[in-house]
Design an enzyme around this catalytic site. Structure first.
Site, PDB file in Angstrom:
ATOM      1  N   PHE A   1       0.919  -1.056  -0.053  1.00 45.22           N
ATOM      2  CA  PHE A   1       0.067   0.064  -0.149  1.00 45.22           C
ATOM      3  C   PHE A   1       0.992   1.173  -0.067  1.00 45.22           C
ATOM      4  CE2 PHE A   1      -4.538   1.082   0.834  1.00 45.22           C
ATOM      5  CZ  PHE A   1      -5.151  -0.227   0.194  1.00 45.22           C
TER       6      PHE A   1
ATOM      7  N   GLN B   1      -7.481  14.762   3.442  1.00 46.56           N
ATOM      8  CA  GLN B   1      -7.154  13.790   2.338  1.00 46.56           C
ATOM      9  C   GLN B   1      -7.807  13.820   1.202  1.00 46.56           C
ATOM     10  OE1 GLN B   1      -6.486   9.077   3.067  1.00 46.56           O
ATOM     11  NE2 GLN B   1      -4.208  10.173   2.894  1.00 46.56           N
TER      12      GLN B   1
ATOM     13  N   HIS C   1      -7.734  11.526  -2.366  1.00 46.48           N
ATOM     14  CA  HIS C   1      -7.594  10.129  -2.911  1.00 46.48           C
ATOM     15  C   HIS C   1      -7.321  10.484  -4.404  1.00 46.48           C
ATOM     16  CE1 HIS C   1      -7.084   5.931  -3.975  1.00 46.48           C
ATOM     17  NE2 HIS C   1      -7.163   5.712  -2.474  1.00 46.48           N
TER      18      HIS C   1
ATOM     19  N   LEU D   1     -14.331   5.569  -5.544  1.00 49.38           N
ATOM     20  CA  LEU D   1     -13.227   5.171  -5.132  1.00 49.38           C
ATOM     21  C   LEU D   1     -12.765   3.932  -5.919  1.00 49.38           C
ATOM     22  CD1 LEU D   1     -10.551   5.855  -3.223  1.00 49.38           C
ATOM     23  CD2 LEU D   1     -11.420   3.749  -2.239  1.00 49.38           C
TER      24      LEU D   1
ATOM     25  N   GLU E   1      -6.588   1.771  -3.698  1.00 49.77           N
ATOM     26  CA  GLU E   1      -5.203   1.819  -3.584  1.00 49.77           C
ATOM     27  C   GLU E   1      -4.547   0.285  -3.966  1.00 49.77           C
ATOM     28  OE1 GLU E   1      -3.415   4.848  -1.019  1.00 49.77           O
ATOM     29  OE2 GLU E   1      -1.960   3.215  -0.513  1.00 49.77           O
TER      30      GLU E   1
ATOM     31  N   ARG F   1      -0.512   9.371  -0.580  1.00 48.75           N
ATOM     32  CA  ARG F   1      -1.597  10.092  -1.418  1.00 48.75           C
ATOM     33  C   ARG F   1      -1.567  11.473  -1.495  1.00 48.75           C
ATOM     34  NH1 ARG F   1      -6.493   6.499   1.638  1.00 48.75           N
ATOM     35  NH2 ARG F   1      -5.974   4.611   0.857  1.00 48.75           N
TER      36      ARG F   1
ATOM     37  N   HIS G   1     -11.371  12.274   0.445  1.00 48.96           N
ATOM     38  CA  HIS G   1     -11.782  10.917   0.744  1.00 48.96           C
ATOM     39  C   HIS G   1     -11.642  10.854   2.096  1.00 48.96           C
ATOM     40  CE1 HIS G   1     -11.228   6.693   0.347  1.00 48.96           C
ATOM     41  NE2 HIS G   1     -10.101   6.700   1.314  1.00 48.96           N
TER      42      HIS G   1
ATOM     43  N   ARG H   1      -2.719  10.590   6.110  1.00 46.23           N
ATOM     44  CA  ARG H   1      -2.780   9.398   6.570  1.00 46.23           C
ATOM     45  C   ARG H   1      -2.383   8.166   5.207  1.00 46.23           C
ATOM     46  NH1 ARG H   1      -6.884   4.908   5.657  1.00 46.23           N
ATOM     47  NH2 ARG H   1      -8.006   6.543   4.456  1.00 46.23           N
TER      48      ARG H   1
HETATM   49  C1  LIG Z   1     -14.820   4.339  -0.326  1.00 47.15           C
HETATM   50  C2  LIG Z   1     -13.911   4.371   0.772  1.00 47.15           C
HETATM   51  C3  LIG Z   1     -12.843   3.218   0.728  1.00 47.15           C
HETATM   52  C4  LIG Z   1     -12.131   3.213   2.070  1.00 47.15           C
HETATM   53  N1  LIG Z   1     -10.987   2.034   2.187  1.00 47.15           N
HETATM   54  C5  LIG Z   1     -10.302   1.861   3.392  1.00 47.15           C
HETATM   55  C6  LIG Z   1      -9.395   0.776   3.264  1.00 47.15           C
HETATM   56  O1  LIG Z   1      -9.464  -0.127   2.548  1.00 47.15           O
HETATM   57  N2  LIG Z   1      -8.604   0.739   4.478  1.00 47.15           N
HETATM   58  C7  LIG Z   1      -8.705   1.605   5.533  1.00 47.15           C
HETATM   59  O2  LIG Z   1      -7.967   1.579   6.497  1.00 47.15           O
HETATM   60  N3  LIG Z   1      -9.702   2.743   5.306  1.00 47.15           N
HETATM   61  C8  LIG Z   1     -10.473   2.777   4.611  1.00 47.15           C
HETATM   62  N4  LIG Z   1     -11.206   3.938   4.187  1.00 47.15           N
HETATM   63  C9  LIG Z   1     -11.527   4.864   5.173  1.00 47.15           C
HETATM   64  C10 LIG Z   1     -12.512   4.032   6.401  1.00 47.15           C
HETATM   65  O3  LIG Z   1     -13.271   3.044   5.865  1.00 47.15           O
HETATM   66  C11 LIG Z   1     -13.133   4.862   7.400  1.00 47.15           C
HETATM   67  O4  LIG Z   1     -12.182   5.866   8.085  1.00 47.15           O
HETATM   68  C12 LIG Z   1     -13.499   4.064   8.609  1.00 47.15           C
HETATM   69  O5  LIG Z   1     -14.311   2.847   7.914  1.00 47.15           O
HETATM   70  C13 LIG Z   1     -14.421   4.953   9.649  1.00 47.15           C
HETATM   71  O6  LIG Z   1     -15.153   4.105  10.172  1.00 47.15           O
HETATM   72  P1  LIG Z   1     -16.043   4.862  11.596  1.00 47.15           P
HETATM   73  O7  LIG Z   1     -16.402   3.689  12.484  1.00 47.15           O
HETATM   74  O8  LIG Z   1     -15.008   5.816  12.191  1.00 47.15           O
HETATM   75  O9  LIG Z   1     -17.357   5.661  10.869  1.00 47.15           O
HETATM   76  P2  LIG Z   1     -18.477   5.079   9.903  1.00 47.15           P
HETATM   77  O10 LIG Z   1     -18.275   3.577   9.478  1.00 47.15           O
HETATM   78  O11 LIG Z   1     -18.604   6.009   8.799  1.00 47.15           O
HETATM   79  O12 LIG Z   1     -19.525   4.770  10.765  1.00 47.15           O
HETATM   80  C14 LIG Z   1     -20.366   6.225  11.325  1.00 47.15           C
HETATM   81  C15 LIG Z   1     -21.173   5.869  12.156  1.00 47.15           C
HETATM   82  O13 LIG Z   1     -21.959   6.872  12.765  1.00 47.15           O
HETATM   83  C16 LIG Z   1     -23.442   7.085  12.632  1.00 47.15           C
HETATM   84  N5  LIG Z   1     -23.895   8.306  12.775  1.00 47.15           N
HETATM   85  C17 LIG Z   1     -23.064   9.461  12.210  1.00 47.15           C
HETATM   86  N6  LIG Z   1     -23.821  10.447  12.436  1.00 47.15           N
HETATM   87  C18 LIG Z   1     -25.006  10.250  13.412  1.00 47.15           C
HETATM   88  C19 LIG Z   1     -25.823  10.730  14.075  1.00 47.15           C
HETATM   89  N7  LIG Z   1     -26.001  12.214  13.993  1.00 47.15           N
HETATM   90  N8  LIG Z   1     -26.664  10.366  14.777  1.00 47.15           N
HETATM   91  C20 LIG Z   1     -26.634   9.028  14.909  1.00 47.15           C
HETATM   92  N9  LIG Z   1     -25.716   8.397  14.184  1.00 47.15           N
HETATM   93  C21 LIG Z   1     -24.869   8.898  13.364  1.00 47.15           C
HETATM   94  C22 LIG Z   1     -23.582   6.470  11.292  1.00 47.15           C
HETATM   95  O14 LIG Z   1     -25.053   5.651  11.191  1.00 47.15           O
HETATM   96  C23 LIG Z   1     -22.687   5.245  11.287  1.00 47.15           C
HETATM   97  O15 LIG Z   1     -23.352   3.981  12.119  1.00 47.15           O
HETATM   98  C24 LIG Z   1     -12.043   4.030   3.061  1.00 47.15           C
HETATM   99  C25 LIG Z   1     -13.184   5.055   3.055  1.00 47.15           C
HETATM  100  C26 LIG Z   1     -13.808   5.109   1.928  1.00 47.15           C
HETATM  101  C27 LIG Z   1     -14.774   6.408   1.875  1.00 47.15           C
END
Ligand SMILES: Cc1cc2nc3c(=O)[nH]c(=O)nc-3n(C[C@H](O)[C@H](O)[C@H](O)COP(=O)(O)OP(=O)(O)OC[C@H]3O[C@@H](n4cnc5c(N)ncnc54)[C@H](O)[C@@H]3O)c2cc1C
Length: 570
Positions: free
Chosen positions: A117, A231, A233, A243, A246, A277, A345, A380
């Site tokens: 990566f 960030q 991407h 997306l 990578e 990135r 991203h 990141r």
């Molecule tokens: C397309 C894409 C591909 C990616 N690929 C990778 C990868 O391969 N490897 C890697 O390390 N990272 C990757 N990332 C980044 C990574 O996926 C995210 O940073 C990570 O999954 C975030 O997880 P989280 O639990 O913080 O938030 P999320 O998974 O976004 O969850 C947020 C939660 O909060 C809840 N929520 C939000 N606001 C409220 C509210 N007001 N009231 C109640 N609930 C709320 C939502 O319902 C959800 O359940 C990628 C990101 C994207 C966009």
């Protein structure tokens, strides 16, 4: 009026929130946990993660090397104590998920596979084909179901925090299905609400990533850290922003301009397409400016070439890349170039926390993309984010649970009832009561997104940033006149859009102000008027505090343990 009380309230059902819930449940079977999510947990944005999650698992690798790559990738803005904790705890999280049933891809000898990566000096990224987010989220979600003490509030939208005596004592949430509000009290509360990519126009982030948790904490007096570190991407599909992981480059894909040249040799010959990135995204913009990009219906783009990998490898390792290219661009990457351009991203910044997710407000914790602990600094490395959600999700879940266990009694009901009454008045009588006039939620949102894209994008400079700060203040004033056409309370998506825009306007202001005041270039923050990194004046975190007017900017020293800042060369 509904009021419920739990030991722990977790807002967010993505990787970070679910991992925190499981850690807290494992600690004590008597602990009651509320898991509140505005979407059904399996629809959390974690599901879209494609490429993989980082951990040291092989003899050729070491914690020091993972830490060094992460700190160098961060352009020395990461807190090194947090990075050391992070790298040491990644492997156990991968093994734990394996035991919970996560179907990691495997080598022929049966060991968990690892791929290259960007910015990582060895193959360190564990994956599940190119659907790692789906598999991680599924594994965590089904594991969380084993614990009856976890009470889920699915499709409940948190609109505010409950504050009592200088502490956070829960949340007020709107049940989207019934259109009613409830006070969900907690001895401790964790925000795990993900990122804020929708502040920008062209992003890989889905509609739900609107920075809600960041704004909730900010409004409660907790500072947001390093918000200028956004960030971009390099490989997103023009038009949609979808997306292309990578992992496509990790598996050997290359980037070419319209002359068929692997242009990264001009910018980063040592790493080529596997550079970090921030550097790849800037190189793309420079190729576009030099007139060496292809032209398409959505503007200029570069080419991602996977053809030499062959159909078998593409199908085995990155099947979703082929599927996305076919579905959204109508082309087959086995035979054709994939058009790509940079897009927003991820955000390195977020709610300022300590190592266990603790914030400046007693009882309030934050973790995952919404938090800044900070391991990502100014940039990141791909695949560190999911691992961050797992490692710090577990740490934060335990810390918040311990905090809750030490609090003898549940928070006072009177304060919760009062907070609920105020929110009902603000949301139902106030926002929902406003008649539709000349300002619409979509109108203001699009203006905000376009100005963030134009003035607070990959390259930045003083006058554009100052303009953005002024324009955002005007949009905030105009927001007060946004009216709603839909007056129903049940699944009123116009109402949730207004609430989300309200959050995003706060978050956007912290990004623009933090960026304007950082007079240097570091990682993803690239100032054309201050092109050099300036350790003498800016080896420090930015903190944005809420005031009645513009955000107040302050600073915090970066924690350095073993790795002295040096020029970032690849
Ligand atoms: C397309 C894409 C591909 C990616 N690929 C990778 C990868 O391969 N490897 C890697 O390390 N990272 C990757 N990332 C980044 C990574 O996926 C995210 O940073 C990570 O999954 C975030 O997880 P989280 O639990 O913080 O938030 P999320 O998974 O976004 O969850 C947020 C939660 O909060 C809840 N929520 C939000 N606001 C409220 C509210 N007001 N009231 C109640 N609930 C709320 C939502 O319902 C959800 O359940 C990628 C990101 C994207 C966009």
């Amino acid at each position: 009026m509904e009021r419920t009380a739990f030991d722990l309230v977790i807002v967010g059902g993505g990787a970070a929130g679910l991992r925190a819930a499981i850690a807290a449940a494992e600690l004590d079977p008597d602990l009651t946990i509320a898991l509140v999510s505005k979407v059904y947990p399996m629809r959390s944005h974690t599901v879209s993660a494609e490429g993989g999650t980082a951990a040291v698992l092989r003899d050729y690798d070491s914690f020091d090397l993972h830490a060094q790559d992460t700190i160098k990738g961060s352009d020395f803005l990461a807190d090194q104590d947090a990075v050391e904790y992070f790298v040491a705890h990644c492997p156990q999280e991968i093994i734990r998920l394996e035991h919970w049933g996560c179907p990691w891809s495997r080598d022929e000898d049966g060991r968990v596979s690892q791929r290259a990566f960007g910015g990582m000096s060895v193959k360190r990224t564990v994956y599940a084909a190119d659907k790692v987010g789906f598999h991680i989220l599924h594994t965590l979600f089904q594991t969380s179901m084993k614990y009856e003490q976890i009470h889920r509030f699915d499709e409940s939208f948190v609109t505010s925090l409950i504050l009592d005596g200088g502490a956070c004592t829960g949340v007020v949430a709107m049940n989207l299905r019934t259109g009613t509000m409830a006070a969900i009290q907690g001895k401790a509360t964790i925000l795990a609400t993900g990122g804020c990519g929708r502040v920008y126009e062209f992003t890989t982030n889905g509609f739900i990533k609107t920075g809600d948790g960041m704004a909730l904490a900010y409004r409660a007096g907790v500072p947001l850290k390093d918000m200028e570190m956004v960030q971009f991407h390099p490989t997103c599909l023009p038009g949609t922003g979808i997306l292309i992981t990578e992992a496509a480059r990790g598996e050997g894909g290359v980037l070419v301009n319209k002359e068929g040249e692997r242009y990264m040799q001009r910018y980063l010959p040592g790493k080529m397409e596997l550079g970090p990135r921030d550097i790849l995204s800037r190189a793309m913009i420079q190729e576009i400016k030099a007139g060496r990009a292809f032209e398409g219906p959505y503007g200029p783009y570069l080419g991602l070439d996977l053809r030499h990998l062959g159909e078998k490898r593409i199908n085995e390792r990155i099947p979703m890349v082929r599927e996305l290219a076919e579905k959204y661009m109508g082309l087959d990457p086995v035979h054709e170039l994939i058009p790509v351009r940079p897009g927003q991203h991820y955000i390195m910044g977020g709610v300022s926390t300590g190592l266990k997710g603790e914030t400046a407000l007693p009882g309030l914790y934050a973790v995952g993309e919404t938090a800044c602990v900070s391991i990502n600094g100014a940039n990141r490395l791909g695949s560190n984010s999911l691992s961050e959600c797992l490692v710090f999700g577990a740490a934060c879940g335990l810390a918040a649970a311990e905090f809750a266990k030490k609090r003898p009694s549940y928070p006072r009901g009177a304060t919760a009832r009062e907070a609920l009454r105020k929110e009902e008045a603000r949301v139902f009588d106030g926002l929902l009561g406003r008649e539709r006039g000349k300002e619409t939620v979509a109108g203001i949102r699009v203006e905000m997104q376009q100005l963030m894209e134009r003035d607070v994008g990959i390259f930045r400079e003083e006058s554009a940033l100052a303009d953005a700060c002024g324009m955002l203040a005007k949009l905030r004033d105009r927001f007060a006149a946004v009216g709603l056409a839909d007056k129903d309370r049940v699944f009123n998506t116009e109402l949730t859009a207004v609430l989300e825009l309200d959050f995003m306007l706060d978050v956007a202001a912290t990004i623009a102000h933090s960026a304007r005041d950082r007079h240097e270039s570091r990682g993803a923050h690239s100032r054309t008027d201050f092109p050099q990194r300036d350790d003498a004046n800016f080896l420090k975190h930015t903190l944005a505090f809420r005031t009645d007017g513009a955000p107040r900017i302050d600073y915090l020293p970066v924690k350095i343990t073993k790795w002295q800042p040096a020029e970032r060369k690849y």
